[in-house]
Design a protein around this motif. Structure first.
Motif, short mmCIF file in Angstrom:
data_model
loop_
_atom_site.label_atom_id
_atom_site.label_comp_id
_atom_site.label_asym_id
_atom_site.label_seq_id
_atom_site.Cartn_x
_atom_site.Cartn_y
_atom_site.Cartn_z
N ASP A 57 -7.43 -7.61 -4.53
CA ASP A 57 -7.26 -6.33 -3.84
C ASP A 57 -8.34 -6.05 -2.82
O ASP A 57 -9.53 -6.09 -3.15
CB ASP A 57 -7.28 -5.19 -4.88
N HIS A 299 -6.50 0.83 -11.67
CA HIS A 299 -5.58 -0.02 -10.92
C HIS A 299 -5.66 -1.46 -11.43
O HIS A 299 -4.63 -2.09 -11.72
CB HIS A 299 -5.95 0.05 -9.43
N GLU A 300 -6.89 -1.97 -11.56
CA GLU A 300 -7.03 -3.36 -12.01
C GLU A 300 -6.52 -3.52 -13.44
O GLU A 300 -5.88 -4.53 -13.79
CB GLU A 300 -8.49 -3.81 -11.88
N HIS A 303 -2.86 -3.91 -13.45
CA HIS A 303 -2.41 -5.29 -13.27
C HIS A 303 -2.39 -6.02 -14.61
O HIS A 303 -1.48 -6.78 -14.92
CB HIS A 303 -3.33 -6.04 -12.30
N HIS A 309 2.05 -4.05 -7.19
CA HIS A 309 1.64 -2.92 -6.35
C HIS A 309 2.76 -1.93 -6.07
O HIS A 309 3.94 -2.27 -6.10
CB HIS A 309 1.06 -3.44 -5.03
N TYR A 317 -0.38 -1.02 0.03
CA TYR A 317 -0.82 0.00 -0.94
C TYR A 317 -0.31 1.38 -0.54
O TYR A 317 -0.89 2.40 -0.91
CB TYR A 317 -2.35 0.03 -1.03
ZN LIG Z 1 -3.93 -4.52 -6.95
#
Ligand SMILES: [Zn+2]
Length: 569
Positions: A57, A299-300, A303, A309, A317
């Motif tokens: 990212d 966010h991470e 994943h 995304h 994004y």
């Molecule tokens: Zn990401």
């Protein structure tokens, strides 16, 4: 076309090729693919082990990469794969694969047919599909293919219950300390409020929880001016191993975790890349280089749950209404398709619409247990092999920040997303307001927002080709003196199909068309899907006796008529 990797791969300089190659099981053959590799003067190579899909990212430059690896089951070393076309659909983190290719620099060149994937990837996907059976030929399986096989995920009738056991490990470079405290990082991940824990608990309606610990910082031998860790995972693995070794030396037991999150100081050599995370995985692994942003950590860790995304068609994004969109901003909830990905919207709250009509949607943030309304509608678009999702977001909980974005785009009405299922991106397409429509002319879908209030939004859905209908088939007028005109009556024509309808003409036809007059009309050249128009008619007989005619609307789908009768005296 690689549909996941939006940004073309940069040609990155590789480092430490010796380390990359150290553990690979090199097998030279003289025929088939290996013959081709030899013909190109590239060493043929084969590696077997666990597949890893890594999301990388860079929010500030709106660029992302997805990299594919196989972790050699004999050595533990992750080998980068560069696919000549799209990777196989079921190449997912956790699948057991054997890849054969030509070693070029820091990666193996492979095509999809060079990679053999054992059935492991399908187990979790099947579980997800069972929760949300979908019509049509598309598959809607979960990105949690690998991690669903772990004990941290349980499929229930209300969706996946995910109990991540997470260890957060703070890391110092040899010349730079992480700019966050252990207490602060622990709070950002595990606290009861303003944390990753609280966000996912809220947005999953209580299905996701995190337990674990925060340790470190531990200092590794790398520096913040070392070359960027291309091709990422082998180098990041090395850094993780160094931190793990120190943690173990400090008496910390690292076994049993379903997720490992490494927080590191910023580096000056990786451009804007701030997060590297496996999509799914057990343990999922995340590397975060800006520990002060809780939304980045969320966010991470998203994943690691298996999500990809939240984009718009033009921006990686670009969907600000989802934590899997832009980061370095604020915590906010997940969009409708991401909640569907985990089965958190039970069937009563996810309405698959197959017929036109009027529907009211409760805010997506509402707990499904306390509303009887659907919280998302979905309509299948065959040409896109995807569903459109319609949901209504309000400034509740972590979504309180949404009105600040794009002049209220996300909270003035219904959000329209497209999602093909599986671990694909979700795409925000449009934010509706009262009176505006989402129109797909290819698939004959029109969804118009009728009204909205804090408790819900109402839309009218029109499906299929343009279809003209009349409200009443006939209008009867009272007796009128010949030559005198009475009160007007109104004929209403509607287009109940999913496409706009061309109108050729509007007028009075039939034997006594001289006895009726059009006073006013709203029918124009086009009647949009899901809308109506009117023709007001007055009876002004020119002769005595029964008089009859029609109001006729000639359209591309045929002529609609409303019969008119009256008597002159
Ligand atoms: Zn990401």
């Amino acid at each position: 076309v690689n549909r996941i990797c939006v940004v073309p791969r940069r040609k990155l300089p590789y480092l430490s090729l010796g380390a990359v190659l150290a553990g690979i099981s090199l097998t030279a053959l003289t025929n088939g693919f290996f013959g081709k590799a030899l013909a190109q003067n590239l060493p043929a190579a084969q590696v077997s082990g666990e597949a890893l899909v890594l999301a990388v990212d860079d929010f500030e430059n709106n660029r992302s990469e997805v990299r594919y690896f196989v972790r050699d089951e004999k050595t533990g070393v992750a080998h980068s794969l560069q696919f000549s076309g799209a990777p196989p659909e079921n190449f997912r983190t956790g699948a057991r694969v054997t890849a054969r290719g030509a070693q070029e620099g820091d990666h193996l060149n492979v095509s999809g047919s060079d990679v053999n994937i054992e059935g492991t990837g399908a187990a979790g996907a099947a579980g997800a599909a069972d929760l949300q059976p979908s019509p049509g030929t598309e598959t809607e399986s979960s990105a949690l293919a690998s991690s669903a096989a772990t004990t941290s995920i349980t499929n229930t009738s209300s969706g996946m219950v995910i109990a991540q056991k997470t260890i957060v490990i703070l890391v110092n470079f040899r010349n730079a300390a992480i700019p966050c405290t252990r207490l602060g990082c622990s709070s950002a991940v595990f606290a009861a409020a303003n944390s990753v824990q609280a966000l996912y608990k809220e947005t999953s309606y209580g299905h996701v929880s995190y337990s674990g610990t925060t340790v470190g910082p531990f200092t590794i031998s790398a520096s913040n001016t070392d070359a960027c860790p291309s091709p990422y995972l082998p180098t990041l693995d090395t850094w993780a191993a160094q931190a793990d070794a120190q943690a173990t030396k400090a008496g910390i037991n690292l076994t049993g975790y379903t997720e490992k999150v490494y927080l590191l100081p910023p580096t000056s050599r990786c451009g804007g890349f701030k997060g590297y995370s496996t999509i799914g995985g057990s343990p999922g692994m995340a590397f975060v280089f800006a520990c002060q942003y809780t939304d980045l950590i969320a966010h991470e860790m998203g994943h690691n749950l298996g999500m990809n995304h939240s984009s718009t068609p033009s921006s990686e994004y670009g969907d600000y209404s989802d934590i899997m969109g832009i980061s370095l901003l604020a915590l906010r909830d997940l969009d409708a398709p991401h909640r569907v990905e985990f089965g958190w919207l039970p069937s009563a709250h996810l309405r698959t619409v197959t017929a036109g009509g009027t529907y009211t949607i409760a805010p997506l943030e509402s707990n499904p247990a306390v509303t009887s309304l659907p919280q998302a509608l979905r309509i299948y678009a065959p040409s896109a092999k995807a569903y459109y999702y319609f949901s209504f977001r309000q400034p509740l909980g972590y979504d309180s920040v949404l009105p600040k974005f794009s002049s209220g785009l996300y909270t003035n009405g219904v959000s329209v997303h497209r999602w093909t299922g599986s671990n694909a991106h979700t795409y925000f397409l449009k934010g509706l307001t009262d009176g505006t429509s989402f129109v797909d002319t290819t698939n004959h879908i029109t969804v118009k927002q009728v009204k909205h209030a804090a408790g819900g939004a109402t839309v009218s859905v029109s499906l299929g080709s343009a279809t003209a209908t009349v409200a009443q088939p006939s209008l009867s007028f009272t007796n009128e003196t010949v030559g005198a005109g009475g009160a007007a009556q109104t004929a209403t024509f509607s287009n109940t199909g999913g496409d706009a309808m061309t109108i050729y003409s509007v007028g009075i036809t039939g034997a006594n068309n001289q006895d009726f007059q059009v006073v006013s009309k709203t029918c124009g050249a086009v009647l949009e899907a899901g809308t109506s128009c009117t023709v007001s008619v007055r009876f002004k007989p020119i002769k005595s006796g029964t008089r009859s005619a029609f109001v006729a609307l000639a359209t591309e789908t045929g002529t609609q008529e409303v019969s008119l009768t009256g008597a002159g005296q």
